[in-house]
Design a protein around this motif. Structure first.
Motif, PDB file in Angstrom:
ATOM      1  N   ARG A  73       0.830  -1.213   0.000  1.00 37.49           N
ATOM      2  CA  ARG A  73       0.000   0.000   0.000  1.00 37.49           C
ATOM      3  C   ARG A  73       0.871   1.272   0.000  1.00 37.49           C
ATOM      4  O   ARG A  73       1.917   1.334   0.613  1.00 37.49           O
ATOM      5  CB  ARG A  73      -0.878  -0.046   1.259  1.00 37.49           C
ATOM      6  N   ASP A  74       0.369   2.289  -0.710  1.00 37.96           N
ATOM      7  CA  ASP A  74       0.996   3.621  -0.693  1.00 37.96           C
ATOM      8  C   ASP A  74       2.479   3.607  -1.058  1.00 37.96           C
ATOM      9  O   ASP A  74       3.338   4.075  -0.303  1.00 37.96           O
ATOM     10  CB  ASP A  74       0.786   4.300   0.674  1.00 37.96           C
ATOM     11  N   ASN A  75       2.756   3.040  -2.236  1.00 40.56           N
ATOM     12  CA  ASN A  75       4.060   3.180  -2.866  1.00 40.56           C
ATOM     13  C   ASN A  75       3.859   3.942  -4.171  1.00 40.56           C
ATOM     14  O   ASN A  75       2.877   4.682  -4.309  1.00 40.56           O
ATOM     15  CB  ASN A  75       4.680   1.799  -3.105  1.00 40.56           C
ATOM     16  N   ASP A  76       4.768   3.770  -5.130  1.00 36.82           N
ATOM     17  CA  ASP A  76       4.641   4.417  -6.441  1.00 36.82           C
ATOM     18  C   ASP A  76       4.607   3.370  -7.547  1.00 36.82           C
ATOM     19  O   ASP A  76       5.066   3.620  -8.665  1.00 36.82           O
ATOM     20  CB  ASP A  76       5.816   5.381  -6.674  1.00 36.82           C
ATOM     21  N   LEU A  77       4.075   2.184  -7.231  1.00 33.11           N
ATOM     22  CA  LEU A  77       4.087   1.074  -8.182  1.00 33.11           C
ATOM     23  C   LEU A  77       3.341   1.420  -9.465  1.00 33.11           C
ATOM     24  O   LEU A  77       2.186   1.862  -9.423  1.00 33.11           O
ATOM     25  CB  LEU A  77       3.466  -0.169  -7.545  1.00 33.11           C
ATOM     26  N   ILE A  78       4.009   1.175 -10.599  1.00 28.57           N
ATOM     27  CA  ILE A  78       3.352   1.414 -11.883  1.00 28.57           C
ATOM     28  C   ILE A  78       2.891   0.105 -12.525  1.00 28.57           C
ATOM     29  O   ILE A  78       2.094   0.111 -13.461  1.00 28.57           O
ATOM     30  CB  ILE A  78       4.264   2.199 -12.851  1.00 28.57           C
ATOM     31  N   SER A  79       3.419  -1.021 -11.986  1.00 29.26           N
ATOM     32  CA  SER A  79       2.963  -2.322 -12.485  1.00 29.26           C
ATOM     33  C   SER A  79       3.300  -3.398 -11.455  1.00 29.26           C
ATOM     34  O   SER A  79       4.106  -3.176 -10.549  1.00 29.26           O
ATOM     35  CB  SER A  79       3.648  -2.658 -13.821  1.00 29.26           C
ATOM     36  N   LEU A  80       2.674  -4.564 -11.622  1.00 28.75           N
ATOM     37  CA  LEU A  80       2.979  -5.741 -10.810  1.00 28.75           C
ATOM     38  C   LEU A  80       3.563  -6.803 -11.733  1.00 28.75           C
ATOM     39  O   LEU A  80       3.091  -6.970 -12.860  1.00 28.75           O
ATOM     40  CB  LEU A  80       1.719  -6.288 -10.133  1.00 28.75           C
ATOM     41  N   PRO A  81       4.577  -7.546 -11.284  1.00 30.70           N
ATOM     42  CA  PRO A  81       5.158  -8.570 -12.145  1.00 30.70           C
ATOM     43  C   PRO A  81       4.237  -9.792 -12.264  1.00 30.70           C
ATOM     44  O   PRO A  81       3.480 -10.083 -11.341  1.00 30.70           O
ATOM     45  CB  PRO A  81       6.452  -8.944 -11.410  1.00 30.70           C
ATOM     46  N   LYS A  82       4.328 -10.484 -13.394  1.00 32.31           N
ATOM     47  CA  LYS A  82       3.473 -11.659 -13.588  1.00 32.31           C
ATOM     48  C   LYS A  82       3.776 -12.744 -12.557  1.00 32.31           C
ATOM     49  O   LYS A  82       2.922 -13.556 -12.219  1.00 32.31           O
ATOM     50  CB  LYS A  82       3.612 -12.214 -15.004  1.00 32.31           C
ATOM     51  N   GLU A  83       5.005 -12.705 -11.992  1.00 32.12           N
ATOM     52  CA  GLU A  83       5.423 -13.713 -11.009  1.00 32.12           C
ATOM     53  C   GLU A  83       4.599 -13.667  -9.719  1.00 32.12           C
ATOM     54  O   GLU A  83       4.649 -14.602  -8.925  1.00 32.12           O
ATOM     55  CB  GLU A  83       6.910 -13.540 -10.684  1.00 32.12           C
ATOM     56  N   ILE A  84       3.834 -12.593  -9.536  1.00 34.94           N
ATOM     57  CA  ILE A  84       2.983 -12.516  -8.337  1.00 34.94           C
ATOM     58  C   ILE A  84       1.965 -13.658  -8.350  1.00 34.94           C
ATOM     59  O   ILE A  84       1.477 -14.099  -7.306  1.00 34.94           O
ATOM     60  CB  ILE A  84       2.299 -11.130  -8.230  1.00 34.94           C
ATOM     61  N   GLY A  85       1.685 -14.172  -9.539  1.00 31.67           N
ATOM     62  CA  GLY A  85       0.756 -15.287  -9.683  1.00 31.67           C
ATOM     63  C   GLY A  85       1.296 -16.603  -9.132  1.00 31.67           C
ATOM     64  O   GLY A  85       0.558 -17.586  -9.036  1.00 31.67           O
ATOM     65  N   GLU A  86       2.581 -16.622  -8.763  1.00 28.30           N
ATOM     66  CA  GLU A  86       3.182 -17.834  -8.193  1.00 28.30           C
ATOM     67  C   GLU A  86       3.003 -17.907  -6.675  1.00 28.30           C
ATOM     68  O   GLU A  86       3.341 -18.917  -6.053  1.00 28.30           O
ATOM     69  CB  GLU A  86       4.676 -17.880  -8.558  1.00 28.30           C
ATOM     70  N   LEU A  87       2.461 -16.852  -6.076  1.00 27.70           N
ATOM     71  CA  LEU A  87       2.290 -16.820  -4.611  1.00 27.70           C
ATOM     72  C   LEU A  87       0.951 -17.462  -4.242  1.00 27.70           C
ATOM     73  O   LEU A  87       0.019 -16.813  -3.774  1.00 27.70           O
ATOM     74  CB  LEU A  87       2.367 -15.367  -4.099  1.00 27.70           C
ATOM     75  N   THR A  88       0.876 -18.754  -4.445  1.00 25.78           N
ATOM     76  CA  THR A  88      -0.415 -19.454  -4.356  1.00 25.78           C
ATOM     77  C   THR A  88      -0.967 -19.570  -2.935  1.00 25.78           C
ATOM     78  O   THR A  88      -2.126 -19.926  -2.753  1.00 25.78           O
ATOM     79  CB  THR A  88      -0.301 -20.869  -4.966  1.00 25.78           C
ATOM     80  N   GLN A  89      -0.144 -19.268  -1.920  1.00 23.82           N
ATOM     81  CA  GLN A  89      -0.647 -19.321  -0.546  1.00 23.82           C
ATOM     82  C   GLN A  89      -1.127 -17.955  -0.044  1.00 23.82           C
ATOM     83  O   GLN A  89      -1.553 -17.824   1.101  1.00 23.82           O
ATOM     84  CB  GLN A  89       0.433 -19.870   0.392  1.00 23.82           C
ATOM     85  N   LEU A  90      -1.079 -16.967  -0.930  1.00 21.51           N
ATOM     86  CA  LEU A  90      -1.429 -15.602  -0.527  1.00 21.51           C
ATOM     87  C   LEU A  90      -2.896 -15.496  -0.111  1.00 21.51           C
ATOM     88  O   LEU A  90      -3.789 -15.937  -0.833  1.00 21.51           O
ATOM     89  CB  LEU A  90      -1.145 -14.645  -1.692  1.00 21.51           C
ATOM     90  N   LYS A  91      -3.112 -14.906   1.063  1.00 17.44           N
ATOM     91  CA  LYS A  91      -4.471 -14.693   1.574  1.00 17.44           C
ATOM     92  C   LYS A  91      -4.826 -13.210   1.648  1.00 17.44           C
ATOM     93  O   LYS A  91      -5.990 -12.843   1.701  1.00 17.44           O
ATOM     94  CB  LYS A  91      -4.608 -15.304   2.977  1.00 17.44           C
ATOM     95  N   GLU A  92      -3.790 -12.358   1.691  1.00 22.01           N
ATOM     96  CA  GLU A  92      -4.006 -10.908   1.753  1.00 22.01           C
ATOM     97  C   GLU A  92      -3.055 -10.206   0.801  1.00 22.01           C
ATOM     98  O   GLU A  92      -1.853 -10.432   0.839  1.00 22.01           O
ATOM     99  CB  GLU A  92      -3.726 -10.367   3.170  1.00 22.01           C
ATOM    100  N   LEU A  93      -3.614  -9.342  -0.040  1.00 18.74           N
ATOM    101  CA  LEU A  93      -2.800  -8.513  -0.928  1.00 18.74           C
ATOM    102  C   LEU A  93      -3.310  -7.081  -0.850  1.00 18.74           C
ATOM    103  O   LEU A  93      -4.477  -6.812  -1.144  1.00 18.74           O
ATOM    104  CB  LEU A  93      -2.865  -9.036  -2.364  1.00 18.74           C
TER     105      LEU A  93
END
Length: 282
Positions: free
Chosen positions: A204-224
């Motif tokens: 939250r509250d950074n300057d992100l302009i994109s998210l990498p496709k590799e975020i899809g590998e975090l299969t145990q993620l419950k909160e984003l």
């Protein structure tokens, strides 16, 4: 007046009174109160001695006006302790001696003025929970990623960006929660995909302009948490994750989404995920 202040300090010390009231005494500097700083130093020494004598594993020195850990007599002799709380102090650095606390599992430095960490911090083999939130870090030391037991890392409210992370940062494969909110990240390195045990990721509250496709590998993620960035689109790979259930959290408001995604957000998070999983989107 000075004498009466001195008397208050002496009474507190002699009678071991835990509360000291110096309200409305016209004090312009704590250094003007005879014995007060020495008393504070002595009380810290007492905490250390109690922990050592009684073999207490947890040491709490929250909000004690400490500007250097080296000012706490005997602190680094407490090799038995598993938890050290130094939040709400005035620390600017962490000394190399931190390595002497070899059994430490929880370190809390929240709300200090720490600008740098020693490389020796990565030698803490048992460290599970490290809170460095609300400090002044703009870089992390080399080798930081070799903490073998770290599960929770809080770096909220610092001055970090993608160039602040050492090369081995994403070797922290035991991490379950990573808090990077309120920093200066413009991109999230693709190696984020290596942290496969992550359940909570807060950006939250950074300057992100994109998210990498590799975020899809975090299969145990419950909160984003990605609210308050400069994101316009989401990677289709995010659709691999289950973030729409009742026990999941997906926060993404305050981003300049392209119209089709913004329209789906109006309908609800589940619609967003349906959309990014669709052939149309890919």
């Amino acid at each position: 007046m000075s004498k009466s202040l001195k008397k208050i300090v002496e009474e507190s010390r002699d009678k071991n009174q835990p509360e000291v009231d110096m309200c409305d005494r016209g004090i312009s500097s704590m250094l003007d109160v005879p014995g007060l700083c020495e008393y504070r130093r002595r009380s810290l020494k007492k905490i250390v001695e109690e922990s050592r004598d009684k073999n207490q594993p947890e040491v709490d020195m929250c909000d004690r006006g400490i500007s250097s850990m080296l000012d706490v007599p005997g602190l680094f002799t407490l090799s038995h302790i598993t938890q050290l709380v130094l939040s709400h102090n005035k620390l600017t650095t962490v000394p190399a001696n931190i390595a002497d606390l070899r059994n430490i599992e929880v370190l809390n430095f929240f709300n200090n003025q720490i600008e740098e960490l020693p490389t020796q911090i990565s030698s803490l083999q048992k460290l599970k929970h490290l809170n460095l939130g609300m400090n002044r870090l703009n870089t992390l030391p080399r080798g930081f990623g070799s903490l073998p037991a770290l599960e929770v890392l809080d770096l909220t409210y610092n001055n970090l960006n993608e160039n602040s992370l050492p090369g081995n940062f994403f070797y922290l494969t035991t991490l379950r929660a990573l808090y990077l909110s309120d920093n200066d990240f413009e991109i999230l390195p693709p190696d984020i995909g290596k942290l496969t045990k992550l359940q909570i990721l807060s950006l939250r509250d950074n300057d992100l302009i994109s998210l990498p496709k590799e975020i899809g590998e975090l299969t145990q993620l419950k909160e984003l948490h990605i609210q308050g960035n400069r994101l316009t689109v989401l990677p289709p790979e995010l659709g691999n994750l289950d973030l729409t259930g009742q026990k999941q959290v997906f926060k993404a408001e305050n981003n300049p989404w392209v119209t089709p995604i913004a329209d789906q957000f109006q309908l609800g998070v589940s619609h967003v995920f349906e959309y990014i999983r669709s052939e149309t989107y890919k």
